[in-house]
Motif scaffolding. Structure first.
Motif, mmCIF file in Angstrom:
data_model
loop_
_atom_site.group_PDB
_atom_site.id
_atom_site.type_symbol
_atom_site.label_atom_id
_atom_site.label_comp_id
_atom_site.label_asym_id
_atom_site.label_seq_id
_atom_site.Cartn_x
_atom_site.Cartn_y
_atom_site.Cartn_z
ATOM 1 N N GLU D 3 45.884 82.946 -13.802
ATOM 2 C CA GLU D 3 44.460 82.599 -13.714
ATOM 3 C C GLU D 3 43.673 83.645 -12.922
ATOM 4 O O GLU D 3 42.471 83.787 -13.081
ATOM 5 C CB GLU D 3 44.290 81.215 -13.066
ATOM 6 C CG GLU D 3 44.878 80.064 -13.867
ATOM 7 C CD GLU D 3 44.213 79.846 -15.204
ATOM 8 O OE1 GLU D 3 43.112 80.376 -15.431
ATOM 9 O OE2 GLU D 3 44.804 79.145 -16.051
ATOM 10 N N LEU D 5 43.895 86.841 -13.083
ATOM 11 C CA LEU D 5 43.622 88.050 -13.861
ATOM 12 C C LEU D 5 42.153 88.081 -14.311
ATOM 13 O O LEU D 5 41.635 87.098 -14.824
ATOM 14 C CB LEU D 5 44.533 88.054 -15.092
ATOM 15 C CG LEU D 5 44.426 89.255 -16.035
ATOM 16 C CD1 LEU D 5 45.036 90.496 -15.406
ATOM 17 C CD2 LEU D 5 45.103 88.949 -17.358
ATOM 18 N N THR D 6 41.508 89.218 -14.102
ATOM 19 C CA THR D 6 40.136 89.385 -14.583
ATOM 20 C C THR D 6 40.162 89.598 -16.090
ATOM 21 O O THR D 6 40.890 90.465 -16.578
ATOM 22 C CB THR D 6 39.481 90.598 -13.897
ATOM 23 O OG1 THR D 6 39.358 90.312 -12.506
ATOM 24 C CG2 THR D 6 38.107 90.885 -14.477
ATOM 25 N N LEU D 7 39.365 88.808 -16.811
ATOM 26 C CA LEU D 7 39.361 88.913 -18.269
ATOM 27 C C LEU D 7 38.207 89.760 -18.781
ATOM 28 O O LEU D 7 38.283 90.339 -19.864
ATOM 29 C CB LEU D 7 39.306 87.509 -18.893
ATOM 30 C CG LEU D 7 40.517 86.624 -18.601
ATOM 31 C CD1 LEU D 7 40.299 85.234 -19.190
ATOM 32 C CD2 LEU D 7 41.790 87.233 -19.172
ATOM 33 N N VAL D 8 37.098 89.802 -17.999
ATOM 34 C CA VAL D 8 35.930 90.618 -18.367
ATOM 35 C C VAL D 8 35.668 91.588 -17.206
ATOM 36 O O VAL D 8 35.104 91.183 -16.183
ATOM 37 C CB VAL D 8 34.681 89.742 -18.615
ATOM 38 C CG1 VAL D 8 33.492 90.611 -19.029
ATOM 39 C CG2 VAL D 8 34.956 88.678 -19.663
ATOM 40 N N ASN D 10 34.187 93.817 -14.502
ATOM 41 C CA ASN D 10 32.834 93.810 -13.911
ATOM 42 C C ASN D 10 32.010 92.571 -14.275
ATOM 43 O O ASN D 10 30.813 92.515 -14.000
ATOM 44 C CB ASN D 10 32.050 95.067 -14.303
ATOM 45 C CG ASN D 10 32.757 96.319 -13.873
ATOM 46 O OD1 ASN D 10 33.265 96.381 -12.759
ATOM 47 N ND2 ASN D 10 32.830 97.310 -14.746
ATOM 48 N N ASN D 11 32.654 91.623 -14.942
ATOM 49 C CA ASN D 11 31.993 90.342 -15.252
ATOM 50 C C ASN D 11 30.694 90.521 -16.038
ATOM 51 O O ASN D 11 29.741 89.756 -15.859
ATOM 52 C CB ASN D 11 31.744 89.573 -13.944
ATOM 53 C CG ASN D 11 31.521 88.087 -14.198
ATOM 54 O OD1 ASN D 11 31.668 87.608 -15.333
ATOM 55 N ND2 ASN D 11 31.148 87.362 -13.152
ATOM 56 N N MET D 28 39.103 94.351 -23.226
ATOM 57 C CA MET D 28 39.106 92.892 -23.322
ATOM 58 C C MET D 28 40.197 92.392 -24.277
ATOM 59 O O MET D 28 40.838 91.374 -24.020
ATOM 60 C CB MET D 28 37.723 92.390 -23.732
ATOM 61 C CG MET D 28 36.726 92.460 -22.576
ATOM 62 S SD MET D 28 35.020 91.995 -23.068
ATOM 63 C CE MET D 28 35.280 90.266 -23.504
ATOM 64 N N ILE D 32 43.461 89.965 -22.829
ATOM 65 C CA ILE D 32 43.869 88.657 -23.353
ATOM 66 C C ILE D 32 45.375 88.636 -23.600
ATOM 67 O O ILE D 32 46.063 87.654 -23.302
ATOM 68 C CB ILE D 32 43.075 88.340 -24.651
ATOM 69 C CG1 ILE D 32 41.651 87.883 -24.303
ATOM 70 C CG2 ILE D 32 43.781 87.279 -25.497
ATOM 71 C CD1 ILE D 32 41.572 86.631 -23.442
#
Lengths: 80, 80, 80, 80, 80, 80
Positions: D3, D5-8, D10-11, D28, D32
């Motif tokens: 959970e 882990l950054t998925l995007v 710089n958000n 991206m 995933i």
């Protein structure tokens, strides 16, 4: 491909209702397969293959979903 | 295909909420498979096949995602 | 399908950020698979299958991409 | 899934150029897969599999195309 | 992935015509595969595989269609 | 790829009718396959393969659906 085959029934994406739009999506998905395989005897031999193969049933459903997305947009989603 | 089968429940893409829109997407994805394979006995034989096959589970999820994209657009994404 | 299962957490596609939108896409993609295969024991048996199969990993990524496209549009792409 | 882990990155989906938008799409799509298979050792074992399998290479390209469609829309296609 | 590889030629989705937009779609679809498999020798070995495999030819066409959808939207469909 | 091959007939997505738009979608889907496999002898050998393989017939239909979505949007869905 049989060039004479109609690919868009009534030459319009506009339908009176969402239900009719969905039926049009089904027809358009079928007509493309008919255009690629114009031989009715071959198509009739293929039909039971995909109707009993879960992967093909799902893929066919995906084609209908894609056709329907276009038809629904054309009809402004039948919003009242 | 059983022409009498309803493909869009209530003949509308408009739902009260995102949750109901998602349920409609699931139903519409299933109804297309029902229309292609109207024999309930065959469908019941196929169901455990895709429910235990990860590739088919994922593909089925893709169909729902596609149907949902259309339904969500129709509802302006249920923005308040 | 377990009708009681929530398919859209919090019943909204609106999230505070792109990151949260992406997490929602992952959850929605999973919840559809859970709805199709409600038996947790079976799902846990399937998980390592697709986590170690490159084709399934890619397909799962495609489902997330599709869910995310809808969520991003719903949020006007989190433009500031 | 990890959970944390950054998925995007710089958000945000907003990038300075089309080229950077495309790079974000690649990232991206990869993130995933990383989220689904957090074990780096397994991922490194899988990488040569899809890098030498034309079907997987094409499918991976499809995921990037889908992510990019969303990112491009978010950026109004970087029109000047 | 070779980070130095250009993924969007000329760093723009805008083209003078639909034909050029389609050519860009083809290029972008190829560049993603090049980024994933930077080894030219391997790519040249794979090319005849998908050029003679109808399933891969069709899938490659799907990637181009997806890239083109984004490029066409970026160009307002080259309407005059 | 034969760079001289025209990928978008008449260099426009605009058509007089939905039917013509659908025909253009079929042509564009074929032209991409022709560009990837310019050898006519090979293509003629492949054609009966996908025309008698239900999975390939369905996938080909999906490509047409995707091309058509773009063409239909370009033409504002031929709304009158």
């Amino acid at each position: 491909m049989a060039e004479a085959l109609t690919l868009v029934p009534n030459n319009t994406l506009i339908t009176a209702s969402a239900e009719e739009g969905r039926q049009l999506a089904v027809k358009m998905a079928r007509l493309i397969m008919k255009a690629t395989q114009p031989d009715q005897a071959v198509r009739e031999k293929l039909r039971p293959v995909y109707a009993e193969d879960p992967a093909l049933l799902i893929q066919l459903g995906q084609n209908v979903a894609l056709e329907f997305a276009t038809i629904a947009a054309a009809n402004n989603y039948w919003r009242r």
